[in-house]
Scaffold this motif. Structure first.
Motif, PDB file in Angstrom:
ATOM      1  N   GLY A 175      -6.864 -11.166  79.492  1.00 37.87           N
ATOM      2  CA  GLY A 175      -7.705 -12.257  79.998  1.00 37.87           C
ATOM      3  C   GLY A 175      -7.308 -12.542  81.432  1.00 37.87           C
ATOM      4  O   GLY A 175      -6.186 -12.999  81.682  1.00 37.87           O
TER       5      GLY A 175
ATOM      6  N   GLY B 137      -8.565 -14.652  83.766  1.00 44.25           N
ATOM      7  CA  GLY B 137      -9.062 -15.878  84.394  1.00 44.25           C
ATOM      8  C   GLY B 137      -7.989 -16.412  85.327  1.00 44.25           C
ATOM      9  O   GLY B 137      -6.999 -15.719  85.625  1.00 44.25           O
ATOM     10  N   ALA B 138      -8.152 -17.663  85.746  1.00 43.45           N
ATOM     11  CA  ALA B 138      -7.198 -18.244  86.697  1.00 43.45           C
ATOM     12  C   ALA B 138      -5.785 -18.252  86.113  1.00 43.45           C
ATOM     13  O   ALA B 138      -4.813 -17.887  86.780  1.00 43.45           O
TER      14      ALA B 138
ATOM     15  N   GLY C 231      -4.442 -16.548  83.316  1.00 42.38           N
ATOM     16  CA  GLY C 231      -3.906 -15.222  83.005  1.00 42.38           C
ATOM     17  C   GLY C 231      -3.470 -14.493  84.267  1.00 42.38           C
ATOM     18  O   GLY C 231      -2.387 -13.892  84.323  1.00 42.38           O
TER      19      GLY C 231
ATOM     20  N   TRP D  86      -5.129  -7.236  81.692  1.00 43.28           N
ATOM     21  CA  TRP D  86      -6.383  -6.695  81.167  1.00 43.28           C
ATOM     22  C   TRP D  86      -7.531  -7.663  81.430  1.00 43.28           C
ATOM     23  O   TRP D  86      -7.418  -8.874  81.197  1.00 43.28           O
TER      24      TRP D  86
ATOM     25  N   LYS E 176     -12.579 -13.666  92.245  1.00 41.47           N
ATOM     26  CA  LYS E 176     -13.492 -14.560  91.528  1.00 41.47           C
ATOM     27  C   LYS E 176     -12.775 -15.793  90.976  1.00 41.47           C
ATOM     28  O   LYS E 176     -13.226 -16.917  91.148  1.00 41.47           O
TER      29      LYS E 176
ATOM     30  N   ALA F  76      -4.875 -15.000  77.290  1.00 41.00           N
ATOM     31  CA  ALA F  76      -5.320 -16.114  78.149  1.00 41.00           C
ATOM     32  C   ALA F  76      -6.844 -16.172  78.228  1.00 41.00           C
ATOM     33  O   ALA F  76      -7.423 -16.167  79.311  1.00 41.00           O
TER      34      ALA F  76
ATOM     35  N   PRO G  24     -10.306 -18.459  76.828  1.00 40.36           N
ATOM     36  CA  PRO G  24     -10.530 -19.853  76.399  1.00 40.36           C
ATOM     37  C   PRO G  24     -10.443 -20.008  74.879  1.00 40.36           C
ATOM     38  O   PRO G  24     -10.731 -19.075  74.122  1.00 40.36           O
TER      39      PRO G  24
ATOM     40  N   PHE H 135     -12.079 -12.832  70.041  1.00 43.10           N
ATOM     41  CA  PHE H 135     -11.345 -11.845  70.829  1.00 43.10           C
ATOM     42  C   PHE H 135     -10.267 -11.154  69.994  1.00 43.10           C
ATOM     43  O   PHE H 135     -10.139  -9.925  69.996  1.00 43.10           O
TER      44      PHE H 135
ATOM     45  N   PHE I 197      -0.961 -25.737  87.155  1.00 42.13           N
ATOM     46  CA  PHE I 197      -2.226 -25.158  87.588  1.00 42.13           C
ATOM     47  C   PHE I 197      -1.979 -23.703  87.983  1.00 42.13           C
ATOM     48  O   PHE I 197      -0.973 -23.388  88.633  1.00 42.13           O
ATOM     49  N   GLY I 198      -2.923 -22.852  87.577  1.00 41.71           N
ATOM     50  CA  GLY I 198      -2.794 -21.425  87.883  1.00 41.71           C
ATOM     51  C   GLY I 198      -2.489 -21.194  89.355  1.00 41.71           C
ATOM     52  O   GLY I 198      -1.607 -20.397  89.699  1.00 41.71           O
TER      53      GLY I 198
ATOM     54  N   ARG J  83     -10.025 -29.222  85.890  1.00 36.95           N
ATOM     55  CA  ARG J  83     -11.459 -29.125  85.584  1.00 36.95           C
ATOM     56  C   ARG J  83     -11.859 -30.192  84.564  1.00 36.95           C
ATOM     57  O   ARG J  83     -12.964 -30.715  84.608  1.00 36.95           O
TER      58      ARG J  83
ATOM     59  N   THR K 240     -14.754 -23.414  82.683  1.00 33.82           N
ATOM     60  CA  THR K 240     -13.937 -23.596  81.471  1.00 33.82           C
ATOM     61  C   THR K 240     -13.388 -25.016  81.442  1.00 33.82           C
ATOM     62  O   THR K 240     -12.536 -25.379  82.255  1.00 33.82           O
TER      63      THR K 240
ATOM     64  N   GLU L  87     -11.807 -27.077  78.533  1.00 34.67           N
ATOM     65  CA  GLU L  87     -11.405 -27.021  77.121  1.00 34.67           C
ATOM     66  C   GLU L  87     -11.570 -28.360  76.394  1.00 34.67           C
ATOM     67  O   GLU L  87     -11.829 -28.406  75.195  1.00 34.67           O
TER      68      GLU L  87
HETATM   69  N1  LIG Z   1      -6.466 -22.535  85.054  1.00 36.11           N
HETATM   70  C1  LIG Z   1      -5.345 -23.210  84.827  1.00 36.11           C
HETATM   71  O1  LIG Z   1      -4.763 -23.766  85.766  1.00 36.11           O
HETATM   72  C2  LIG Z   1      -4.759 -23.273  83.470  1.00 36.11           C
HETATM   73  C3  LIG Z   1      -5.443 -22.865  82.351  1.00 36.11           C
HETATM   74  N2  LIG Z   1      -4.890 -22.955  81.122  1.00 36.11           N
HETATM   75  C4  LIG Z   1      -5.604 -22.541  79.937  1.00 36.11           C
HETATM   76  O2  LIG Z   1      -5.865 -21.153  79.993  1.00 36.11           O
HETATM   77  C5  LIG Z   1      -7.009 -20.851  79.227  1.00 36.11           C
HETATM   78  C6  LIG Z   1      -7.913 -19.966  80.067  1.00 36.11           C
HETATM   79  O3  LIG Z   1      -8.293 -20.737  81.187  1.00 36.11           O
HETATM   80  P1  LIG Z   1      -8.551 -20.131  82.624  1.00 36.11           P
HETATM   81  O4  LIG Z   1      -7.846 -18.869  82.840  1.00 36.11           O
HETATM   82  O5  LIG Z   1      -8.308 -21.219  83.591  1.00 36.11           O
HETATM   83  O6  LIG Z   1     -10.123 -19.876  82.507  1.00 36.11           O
HETATM   84  P2  LIG Z   1     -11.098 -19.128  83.489  1.00 36.11           P
HETATM   85  O7  LIG Z   1     -12.414 -19.787  83.348  1.00 36.11           O
HETATM   86  O8  LIG Z   1     -10.515 -19.027  84.855  1.00 36.11           O
HETATM   87  O9  LIG Z   1     -11.173 -17.658  82.888  1.00 36.11           O
HETATM   88  C7  LIG Z   1     -11.484 -17.395  81.566  1.00 36.11           C
HETATM   89  C8  LIG Z   1     -11.209 -15.933  81.350  1.00 36.11           C
HETATM   90  O10 LIG Z   1     -11.421 -15.609  79.980  1.00 36.11           O
HETATM   91  C9  LIG Z   1     -12.218 -14.444  79.919  1.00 36.11           C
HETATM   92  N3  LIG Z   1     -12.976 -14.446  78.709  1.00 36.11           N
HETATM   93  C10 LIG Z   1     -13.847 -15.388  78.285  1.00 36.11           C
HETATM   94  N4  LIG Z   1     -14.349 -15.043  77.096  1.00 36.11           N
HETATM   95  C11 LIG Z   1     -13.780 -13.872  76.767  1.00 36.11           C
HETATM   96  C12 LIG Z   1     -13.911 -13.005  75.660  1.00 36.11           C
HETATM   97  N5  LIG Z   1     -14.699 -13.284  74.634  1.00 36.11           N
HETATM   98  N6  LIG Z   1     -13.195 -11.858  75.660  1.00 36.11           N
HETATM   99  C13 LIG Z   1     -12.402 -11.566  76.684  1.00 36.11           C
HETATM  100  N7  LIG Z   1     -12.228 -12.346  77.766  1.00 36.11           N
HETATM  101  C14 LIG Z   1     -12.923 -13.485  77.794  1.00 36.11           C
HETATM  102  C15 LIG Z   1     -13.102 -14.532  81.156  1.00 36.11           C
HETATM  103  O11 LIG Z   1     -13.604 -13.248  81.460  1.00 36.11           O
HETATM  104  P3  LIG Z   1     -14.815 -13.050  82.501  1.00 36.11           P
HETATM  105  O12 LIG Z   1     -14.214 -13.315  83.860  1.00 36.11           O
HETATM  106  O13 LIG Z   1     -15.211 -11.640  82.282  1.00 36.11           O
HETATM  107  O14 LIG Z   1     -15.865 -14.054  82.140  1.00 36.11           O
HETATM  108  C16 LIG Z   1     -12.106 -15.036  82.193  1.00 36.11           C
HETATM  109  O15 LIG Z   1     -11.352 -13.993  82.722  1.00 36.11           O
HETATM  110  C17 LIG Z   1      -7.653 -22.214  78.877  1.00 36.11           C
HETATM  111  O16 LIG Z   1      -7.375 -22.520  77.542  1.00 36.11           O
HETATM  112  C18 LIG Z   1      -6.963 -23.192  79.800  1.00 36.11           C
HETATM  113  O17 LIG Z   1      -6.864 -24.486  79.222  1.00 36.11           O
HETATM  114  C19 LIG Z   1      -3.623 -23.419  80.971  1.00 36.11           C
HETATM  115  C20 LIG Z   1      -2.890 -23.833  82.052  1.00 36.11           C
HETATM  116  C21 LIG Z   1      -3.396 -23.795  83.375  1.00 36.11           C
END
Ligand SMILES: NC(=O)C1=CN([C@@H]2O[C@H](COP(=O)(O)OP(=O)(O)OC[C@H]3O[C@@H](n4cnc5c(N)ncnc54)[C@H](OP(=O)(O)O)[C@@H]3O)[C@@H](O)[C@H]2O)C=CC1
Ligand SMILES: O=C(CO)COP(=O)(O)O
Length: 317
Positions: free
Chosen positions: A7, A9-10, A12, A28, A43, A72, A74, A81, A130-131, A246, A265, A267
């Motif tokens: 995952g 996202g921010a 991961g 990944w 992104k 990582a 949602p 997943f 925060f990421g 957020r 995202t 949560e």
């Molecule tokens: N951002 C932060 O500062 C922090 C976040 N968190 C937690 O981390 C978790 C993730 O948040 P965050 O990284 O910020 O979210 P983002 O919105 O930045 O990213 C979400 C990621 O999850 C991927 N994703 C979504 N659905 C799927 C799926 N079905 N299969 C595979 N990958 C998937 C997305 O892929 P794609 O890009 O392809 O859509 C994207 O890479 C949340 O629970 C959040 O509470 C915890 C601490 C800090």
């Protein structure tokens, strides 16, 4: 021990960057875009270059060869997943990095891992961070919760980095409840600030929100000290006071009557509804959660949500 983050996202991406400063890490992504070439996640986490030992891949079979797997994605996507990739992931140490409660089941990440991967060792990494702060190398402290105490120690050592200091606990219920519920309270705090109701009102909501967190946690047999720690009180303070959050920003939008990007995202939105249902099922009084669920479901606006809280019967603190 080898590490993979699933995952990108921010959060991961930020974890992978921090961990890659001490050794090889696979990151990944289901769609890695230009990440491997740009050596940056333009992104989700722009402006944070990848260290050389960070390896980007779309091949989950490759990434899942690692000893420790951080997931990582949602919360509401976690079950799907894991189920889809169970063949690669079962039997591994799986560290959930998401914060929330599943809407359909009322379960947290640990139970979802147990239900989807029968032979995995589940853990959760949660707390105030925060990421963008992690990725920029700023100091952070998080909670690593694992019911298996020995595995908890192994994970704590493997996942601590120069700027990511991990404390460990075996209280997974407390850790996941703190991380899930603080987002709900943050939406409420954002709403009062957005509506111009003032910092005194926010302090009151944060404190009474913490009382709700403790009430539910006690009922579900979590340890009070976990709620008072990084994963509970620590993350509550961060998320309720920063526009980097957020969840807080969704609250601000409610308070200001402004639209909010539904692809972000947030949560706390699904979690408020899940916990509101859980509270009714268990006969618990969680009025702030109920008010936030009302906002999310468009049953309440901010003035009526505030009225519902302020006109409750007076009681002892
Ligand atoms: N951002 C932060 O500062 C922090 C976040 N968190 C937690 O981390 C978790 C993730 O948040 P965050 O990284 O910020 O979210 P983002 O919105 O930045 O990213 C979400 C990621 O999850 C991927 N994703 C979504 N659905 C799927 C799926 N079905 N299969 C595979 N990958 C998937 C997305 O892929 P794609 O890009 O392809 O859509 C994207 O890479 C949340 O629970 C959040 O509470 C915890 C601490 C800090
Ligand atoms: O969990 C976080 C900080 O600890 C991130 O908060 P948001 O998901 O509200 O952005």
């Amino acid at each position: 021990m080898s590490i993979a983050v699933l995952g990108a996202g921010a959060f991961g991406t930020a974890l992978a960057i921090s961990l890659a400063h001490k050794g090889p890490v696979s990151l990944w992504a289901r769609d890695s875009g230009n990440m491997a070439q740009a050596r940056e996640n333009t992104k989700r986490l722009p402006g944070c270059p990848f260290p050389a030992p960070l390896f980007v891949t779309e091949a989950i079979a490759e990434a899942a060869k690692a000893d420790i797997i951080l997931v990582a994605v949602p919360m509401q996507k976690l079950r799907g997943f894991l189920a889809q990739n169970a063949g690669f992931l079962d039997g591994k140490a799986i560290v959930a990095c998401c914060k929330g409660i599943e809407l359909e089941t009322g379960l947290g990440p640990i139970a979802v891992i147990r239900e989807t991967l029968a032979h995995a060792v589940p853990a959760i990494l949660t707390g105030p961070s925060f990421g963008a702060d992690i990725a920029r190398g700023l100091p952070t402290a998080l909670t690593l919760a694992c019911a298996d105490a020995e595995m908890g120690k192994t994970l704590q050592t493997a996942l601590t980095t120069e700027n990511l200091r991990l404390y460990r606990t075996t209280d997974t219920i407390g850790a996941e409840l703190g991380g899930a519920l603080k987002n709900v309270v943050a939406i409420a705090c954002g709403a009062v600030m957005g509506a111009g109701l003032g910092e005194s009102a926010r302090a009151a909501l944060l404190t009474r929100g913490f009382a709700e967190m403790q009430r539910l946690a006690k009922h579900l047999k979590a340890r009070p000290e976990t709620l008072a720690g990084l994963s509970g009180f620590g993350d509550l303070v961060l998320t309720c006071t920063s526009a980097q959050s957020r969840n807080y920003r969704l609250g601000l939008a409610f308070g200001e009557n402004l639209p909010f990007d539904s692809t972000t995202t947030v949560e706390g939105a699904a979690t408020a509804r899940a916990v509101d249902a859980l509270a009714r099922e268990h006969g618990l009084d969680l009025p702030i959660t109920a008010a936030v669920a009302g906002l999310i479901e468009n049953r309440l606006d901010v003035p009526s949500a505030m009225k519902s809280l302020l006109t409750r019967p007076l009681k002892e603190e």
